[in-house]
Design an enzyme around this catalytic site. Structure first.
Site, PDB file in Angstrom:
ATOM      1  CG  HIS A 169       6.660  -4.736 -59.199  1.00 47.93           C
ATOM      2  ND1 HIS A 169       6.597  -6.074 -59.514  1.00 47.93           N
ATOM      3  CD2 HIS A 169       6.283  -4.073 -60.321  1.00 47.93           C
ATOM      4  CE1 HIS A 169       6.220  -6.223 -60.771  1.00 47.93           C
ATOM      5  NE2 HIS A 169       6.017  -5.017 -61.283  1.00 47.93           N
ATOM      6  CE  LYS A 185      16.006 -14.418 -53.019  1.00 45.58           C
ATOM      7  NZ  LYS A 185      14.698 -14.349 -53.628  1.00 45.58           N
ATOM      8  NE  ARG A 186      16.588  -5.365 -55.596  1.00 39.36           N
ATOM      9  CZ  ARG A 186      15.866  -4.815 -54.609  1.00 39.36           C
ATOM     10  NH1 ARG A 186      16.439  -3.950 -53.780  1.00 39.36           N
ATOM     11  NH2 ARG A 186      14.594  -5.115 -54.461  1.00 39.36           N
ATOM     12  CE  LYS A 244      15.272  -8.675 -53.170  1.00 38.57           C
ATOM     13  NZ  LYS A 244      14.048  -9.376 -53.558  1.00 38.57           N
ATOM     14  CB  THR A 287      10.134 -14.280 -60.987  1.00 36.80           C
ATOM     15  OG1 THR A 287      11.272 -13.407 -60.998  1.00 36.80           O
ATOM     16  CG2 THR A 287       8.872 -13.465 -61.187  1.00 36.80           C
ATOM     17  CE  LYS A 327      13.118 -15.948 -63.374  1.00 39.70           C
ATOM     18  NZ  LYS A 327      13.878 -14.739 -63.037  1.00 39.70           N
TER      19      LYS A 327
END
Length: 800
Positions: free
Chosen positions: A344, A533-534, A539, A641, A645
């Site tokens: 991952h 998100k985290r 990110k 993901t 969504k």
């Protein structure tokens, strides 16, 4: 009937009269009444698996981010209308009952949510499977804010009990730590260990409309001796329970801070604890019926969800060789057939490694097995005449740092290794594990992630689900590909209007929630720009903030322009020891304080941080989102993901060529997504050529103005240097994730977003085309791919 059942459970399980019952009492009674309707299918499923001697998937994951169970169970059983009617007849608010249930604190982010989606889908499509993990007492943490800083509190989700779980005291296993290894008759004996008990708790996982109910089995750590009575009787009360506390610490929290030696050891103990108990359980299940261990791979597929469960490799070898008297070569052959591994992460620093000195002290026998595997693999590499540098790169134990490489161990032991999007799997094969891929080219494959349409559309967004039903029927819940029937509806003006009405209702609900929880009033008619998100530097929440500051300056300096109203929404947690991520959260809140309180801005720009992000909060945000921020540096996000969504719920994506963004672009069409920035190859080339962020900064006045705000008194007048570390990470320390390299392209993409938003008909047309194209991104498709290409598992016949 359901109302009567709820009253019965209120009387006999909760022991309350209706007049005295609280919302918590009604929730417990309702959950037990619904659980009663799952149990017969659950027992029938277990019996069908045993009767057919079915091969099982054993999914090992440190996280299962399940979300609330009541709504999901009602959906699976088609009992939502009945439950609403029953509770209303009983004088109870169904929404209050649903809201009472806490989110199970069993995960943190995408890894855990993916695992939960896979369990849901395995049940939905009839694949026999059990999820294995840890029953955390407090999860990772409950996130709060103090003056804009993240603070962590225990997330005691079990405070009022968990009506969905069954404690299985008969399924208790000893997990060994410490001690010594002795040799006797050619066998290794692991002696004088300090044992911890792993006690099983089972939770039903219902499949939608399938009558299949699979199992999530979680382990709770308990001491072999609850109390040392002689110490207690001497008044040494803390010492009397110290052994108990040490044992139970293993299942206290998810991902304890490993920046200290004690935290690092606890994480190692956690990971070994859960794989050892799970493997003992799997071998017990097998040996009840079978005696020929060579058939283990015919009946068991053990899947490692990332490297956290990698200790399953030496533990399975230990159990087969030491406990079941198997020859090493035979045990290794079986291990390789049984185990598979999903990677991952593309960042080598994120792949787990453990100091061998620590492994030897805590797990002396597994440490010996890792060393033996390393020596045997080294001899294999030498026979293949691989150069010395290649052999060093392949080694299971880094010869310089003497750290065990858990990613290497997982790849070596697995018959299949997969990435989770097309680009990610290519990079796993070509970059991350290129030396292994050269040796074992057929071992590597791809299975793109997916999300369950039941949780993430049917339950999260009932308004849109009903609209979709009216157009194409309800079959998309089991076959998401049917959403393709919405393509023609995107050209229907009346349908687009109904779609906008659903979105507007969702946005109003989120706006009401925002003002209730934060005090910030936002315009529900504004563009809801969402990054959930985290928090992590790769990110690039910081890139988003840079463009927010640029937008803010433009509004202030050019009030005469027709600025598109935006509400920029952030949510997510930072790891408790990750200072830079926590500083970015503080920056979000300081930017919000500046922007939201500037009368020159008004409703043209608002910034919101919603604390304690989890499944239930996501189910509020995602249906209301207009724009989905997926802006990680190309080559760093495995798949994502959240992007799926959000698109499934009608948000347009702005993103880089990273992870599944590429596959989403291919599915929805390049004109229906906002892709920007450098590609994976361009990122690598820029880094190789000596990327200089200061030259980018020097050439862009907008960047210069934004950076001046970071270290001036605009955001933190009482502490102008508060964000110096973020400023310097970008300008003085190389901008590792290349925010500045993508800044100009990002702003151009945001301007394109503004232009399309200005045409509501065109925006809703594109949004509907995104929904229509989400068929390939179902977790039902993903688990079928796993079953066919990795696990070799077939659906079982529906129980009767």
């Amino acid at each position: 009937q359901l109302a009567d059942a709820i009253l019965e459970r209120l009387r006999y399980d909760v022991c309350k009269h209706p007049e005295a019952a609280t919302d918590g009492d009604w929730f417990a009674a309702t959950a037990h009444a619904v659980r009663d309707r799952l149990v017969p299918n659950w027992l029938d499923t277990v019996h069908a698996h045993e009767r057919q001697d079915a091969k099982q998937v054993y999914y090992f994951s440190m996280e299962f981010l399940l979300g609330r169970a009541l709504g999901n169970a009602l959906l699976a059983l088609d009992l939502e209308p009945a439950a609403t009617e029953a509770l209303t007849r009983l004088g109870v608010d169904p929404h209050a009952i649903e809201a009472y249930e806490p989110d199970p604190a069993l995960g943190n982010g995408g890894l855990g949510r993916l695992a939960a989606c896979f369990l849901d889908s395995m049940a939905a499509v009839g694949l026999p499977g059990i999820g294995y993990g840890i029953r955390y007492d407090y999860g990772m943490f409950r996130q709060g804010l103090q003056e804009g800083w993240q603070v962590e509190y225990p997330d005691y989700w079990l405070r009022t009990g968990n009506p969905w779980e069954f404690r299985r005291p008969e399924l208790t296993y000893h997990v060994r730590f410490g001690g010594t290894v002795q040799s006797s008759g050619g066998r290794a004996l692991w002696c004088d260990t300090e044992d911890v008990l792993a006690v099983a708790y089972d939770t039903p996982v219902p499949g939608w409309n399938s009558r299949v109910v699979n199992t999530l089995r979680l382990w709770s750590a308990e001491s072999t001796e609850p109390i040392e009575l002689h110490l207690f009787n001497r008044g040494e009360y803390a010492a009397a329970v110290s052994v108990k506390n040490t044992a139970e610490n293993i299942s206290r929290v998810l991902y304890p801070d490993d920046s200290t030696p004690q935290g690092e050891e606890l994480r190692l103990r956690q990971e070994y604890f859960f794989v050892s108990a799970s493997l003992q359980d799997i071998l017990r299940r097998f040996s009840r019926v079978h005696r020929d261990w060579s058939r283990l791979a015919d009946l068991a597929a053990v899947h490692l969800n990332d490297t956290h469960p990698a200790l399953a490799v030496p533990e399975l070898m230990r159990l087969l060789v030491d406990e079941h008297d198997m020859a090493w070569e035979e045990a290794w052959e079986i291990t390789g057939k049984v185990i598979s591994y999903t990677n991952h992460t593309l960042m080598p620093e994120a792949l787990e490694t453990w100091p061998m000195a620590l492994v030897h002290r805590v797990l002396p026998r597994p440490a010996q097995i890792i060393e033996s595997l390393n020596e045997r693999f080294s001899r294999f590499a030498a026979r293949r005449k691989l150069p010395g540098p290649v052999r060093e790169r392949l080694a299971l134990i880094d010869p310089h740092s003497q750290r065990a490489r858990m990613g290497h161990l997982s790849v070596l032991a697995s018959h299949r290794v997969n990435g989770v999007s097309a680009v990610h799997s290519d990079l796993v094969r070509e970059k991350l594990f290129a030396d292994f891929a050269a040796l074992f080219p057929d071992r590597f494959c791809n299975v793109t992630n997916g999300v369950t349409p039941r949780r993430w559309l049917a339950e999260a967004n009932p308004g849109l689900a009903q609209l979709v039903d009216s157009a194409i029927g309800p079959g998309w819940r089991a076959d998401l590909g049917q959403l393709a029937g919405l393509r023609e509806m995107a050209s229907d003006a009346a349908f687009r209007q109904r779609f906008r009405e659903v979105k507007a209702a969702n946005k109003q609900q989120l706006a009401d929630f925002i003002v209730q929880t934060t005090g910030i009033a936002v315009d529900p008619g504004s563009l809801f720009d969402v990054q959930i998100k985290r928090f992590h530097e790769y990110k690039r929440q910081l890139l988003n903030l840079l463009q927010v500051l640029a937008r803010y300056r433009d509004i202030v300096e050019h009030p005469e322009h027709d600025h598109v109203p935006r509400t920029v929404i952030f949510a997510g947690k930072a790891a408790s020891a990750y200072w830079m991520a926590k500083l970015i959260i503080k920056l979000v809140n300081d930017v919000a304080a500046r922007v939201n309180n500037d009368p020159r801005v008004g409703d043209r720009l608002k910034v919101v941080f919603l604390a304690d992000y989890g499944v239930s909060l996501a189910q509020r945000i995602i249906p209301a989102a207009d724009l989905s921020e997926q802006i990680s540096t190309a080559g760093t996000e495995a798949s994502g993901t959240g992007n799926m969504k959000l698109a499934l719920n009608g948000a347009l994506t702005i993103g880089t060529e990273d992870g599944a963004n590429i596959e989403i672009r291919d599915a929805v069409g390049a004109e229906n997504i906002f892709i920007f920035g450098n590609s994976v190859n361009q990122v690598a080339e820029l880094r190789a050529d000596g990327y200089d962020p200061r030259s980018v900064h020097a050439a862009d006045p907008r960047l210069q103005a934004v950076f001046a705000m970071l270290v001036g008194d605009a955001l933190a007048p009482e502490e102008p240097e508060r964000f110096r570390a973020l400023h310097d990470a970008l300008l003085e320390h190389g901008d590792h994730y290349q925010l500045l390299a993508d800044f100009d392209a990002y702003l151009e993409a945001q301007q394109a977003v503004d232009r399309v938003w200005g045409d509501p008909e065109e925006w809703s047309r594109r949004a509907l085309l995104n929904v229509a194209a989400m068929g390939p991104f179902s977790s039902d498709r993903a688990v079928r791919d796993y079953a066919a290409t990795i696990w070799g598992v077939q659906p079982v016949l529906a129980p009767h």
